[in-house]
Design an enzyme around this catalytic site. Structure first.
Site, mmCIF file in Angstrom:
data_model
loop_
_atom_site.group_PDB
_atom_site.id
_atom_site.type_symbol
_atom_site.label_atom_id
_atom_site.label_comp_id
_atom_site.label_asym_id
_atom_site.label_seq_id
_atom_site.Cartn_x
_atom_site.Cartn_y
_atom_site.Cartn_z
ATOM 1 N N GLY A 1 0.801 -1.249 -0.186
ATOM 2 C CA GLY A 1 -0.022 0.077 0.008
ATOM 3 C C GLY A 1 0.925 1.116 -0.023
ATOM 4 O O GLY A 1 2.096 1.317 0.485
ATOM 5 N N HIS B 1 -1.952 7.687 6.880
ATOM 6 C CA HIS B 1 -0.875 8.632 6.179
ATOM 7 C C HIS B 1 -1.548 10.015 5.825
ATOM 8 O O HIS B 1 -1.165 10.997 5.955
ATOM 9 C CB HIS B 1 -0.722 8.039 4.987
ATOM 10 C CG HIS B 1 0.856 7.139 5.432
ATOM 11 N ND1 HIS B 1 1.977 7.581 5.768
ATOM 12 C CD2 HIS B 1 0.882 5.816 5.186
ATOM 13 C CE1 HIS B 1 2.743 6.380 5.855
ATOM 14 N NE2 HIS B 1 2.154 5.734 5.468
ATOM 15 N N HIS C 1 -3.840 1.698 7.839
ATOM 16 C CA HIS C 1 -2.226 2.186 7.716
ATOM 17 C C HIS C 1 -2.380 3.375 6.445
ATOM 18 O O HIS C 1 -1.663 4.326 6.898
ATOM 19 C CB HIS C 1 -1.337 1.099 7.257
ATOM 20 C CG HIS C 1 0.073 1.539 7.156
ATOM 21 N ND1 HIS C 1 0.892 1.078 8.274
ATOM 22 C CD2 HIS C 1 0.576 2.570 6.251
ATOM 23 C CE1 HIS C 1 2.012 1.904 7.911
ATOM 24 N NE2 HIS C 1 1.815 2.278 6.654
ATOM 25 N N GLU C 2 -2.705 3.217 5.460
ATOM 26 C CA GLU C 2 -2.612 4.279 4.454
ATOM 27 C C GLU C 2 -3.730 5.246 4.556
ATOM 28 O O GLU C 2 -3.277 6.668 4.384
ATOM 29 C CB GLU C 2 -3.175 3.718 2.961
ATOM 30 C CG GLU C 2 -2.243 2.431 2.837
ATOM 31 C CD GLU C 2 -0.836 2.606 2.813
ATOM 32 O OE1 GLU C 2 -0.302 3.669 2.712
ATOM 33 O OE2 GLU C 2 -0.092 1.428 2.991
ATOM 34 N N GLN D 1 3.328 9.817 0.609
ATOM 35 C CA GLN D 1 4.799 9.049 0.626
ATOM 36 C C GLN D 1 5.483 9.531 -0.600
ATOM 37 O O GLN D 1 6.706 8.949 -0.554
ATOM 38 C CB GLN D 1 4.359 7.702 0.907
ATOM 39 C CG GLN D 1 3.775 7.546 2.329
ATOM 40 C CD GLN D 1 3.649 5.756 2.446
ATOM 41 O OE1 GLN D 1 2.561 5.231 1.964
ATOM 42 N NE2 GLN D 1 4.747 5.143 3.069
ATOM 43 N N CYS E 1 6.425 0.423 7.420
ATOM 44 C CA CYS E 1 6.025 1.091 6.528
ATOM 45 C C CYS E 1 7.273 1.816 5.673
ATOM 46 O O CYS E 1 8.346 1.665 6.172
ATOM 47 C CB CYS E 1 5.693 2.597 7.435
ATOM 48 S SG CYS E 1 5.244 4.085 6.396
ATOM 49 N N LEU E 2 7.065 1.703 4.276
ATOM 50 C CA LEU E 2 7.950 2.203 3.514
ATOM 51 C C LEU E 2 8.763 3.675 3.738
ATOM 52 O O LEU E 2 9.657 4.001 3.427
ATOM 53 C CB LEU E 2 7.567 2.329 1.937
ATOM 54 C CG LEU E 2 7.079 0.982 1.394
ATOM 55 C CD1 LEU E 2 6.428 1.215 0.255
ATOM 56 C CD2 LEU E 2 8.087 -0.046 1.372
HETATM 57 ZN ZN LIG Z 1 3.184 3.751 5.640
#
Ligand SMILES: [Zn+2]
Length: 263
Positions: free
Chosen positions: A120, A228, A224-225, A125, A182-183
């Site tokens: 995701g 953000h 999670h997304e 991001q 998380c990226l």
């Molecule tokens: Zn993330």
């Protein structure tokens, strides 16, 4: 959200794996697969501790056959500390969803997510403060996770989802605790409690209203997304004393920490 496996090489399709050595600048410090028992449902996540520079992304893009130089000019994935990750994102005017600008942002997000690879990604991001999320989990990604983890996390494949202006609400009182990554917080994990059943409404990339009912791991990815878009990272709501490096993922939780799983 990152993928969490211990076999990073195996996460790639065979055609990619063949040339993996060419990715050495990108994955040199990667600790090869992470297969945390605690981590069943997360997507493919490489554990590189080195931020992806635009040059390394470009190399990887080239390597992965994404096309010419112009096509590989993907934006970097923004890392924790950048203000865009800590402030609420703005709504997209629904009339503009079909515009070239928004469609390109969506395309960039999908490519960045798949290249990472992750399950995701939210627009902030890639440095874009707009309320857009993309997510997908594939049978191939899942095939690399242990069966018991897949079951515990209730992880099932789903097709690519693009949601503009998502609005999330929980649909039951069920919740679960699992590690997630998380990226934008590369190389770390922590336990987060998430709702197990959610509904997300919004618009698709075609501008039409959509509604997604999700449970299990997909519900976790959606939460999670969507977080953000509020400027919230998982570390802002993690269970204290569960934060750790990817390398230490399998080590026991500190005394007093809640057990992983549904509750
Ligand atoms: Zn993330």
């Amino acid at each position: 959200m990152e993928v969490l496996h211990r076999f990073s090489f195996r996460l790639l399709p065979a055609t990619r794996s063949l040339n993996l050595t060419k990715l050495s600048p990108l994955y040199l410090s990667t600790r090869i697969p992470i297969y945390g028992p605690a981590f069943p449902n997360q997507t493919l996540q490489f554990t590189s501790r080195r931020p992806l520079s635009s040059s390394s992304v470009a190399k990887a893009g080239w390597f992965l056959g994404l096309g010419d130089k112009k096509k590989t000019s993907l934006p970097d994935i923004v890392k924790a500390g950048d203000p865009v990750l800590h402030e609420p994102a703005k709504e997209v005017n629904p009339d503009e969803i079909g515009s070239e600008r928004i469609q390109k942002i969506i395309d960039d997000m999908i490519r960045a997510m798949r290249l990472a690879p992750g399950v995701g990604l939210a627009a902030p991001q890639i440095g874009v403060p707009l309320r857009i999320i993309v997510l997908e989990d594939t049978a191939e990604y899942i095939s690399y996770a242990p069966k018991e983890e897949i079951k515990a996390q209730d992880r099932r494949p789903f097709d690519l989802l693009v949601i503009v202006n998502p609005k999330l609400k929980k649909k039951s009182s069920r919740s679960a605790l699992f590690f997630e990554g998380c990226l934008s917080v590369d190389g770390f994990r922590a336990v987060v409690e998430r709702h197990l059943d959610v509904e997300v409404t919004g618009f698709g990339r075609d501008g039409q209203p959509i509604k997604v009912d999700a449970s299990g791991w997909q519900a976790r990815i959606l939460q999670h997304e969507c977080d953000h878009l509020e400027g919230t990272l998982y570390v802002d709501k993690m269970v204290p004393r569960t934060f750790r490096t990817v390398e230490n993922l399998d080590l026991p939780l500190a005394e007093g920490c809640p057990k992983l799983g549904a509750r």
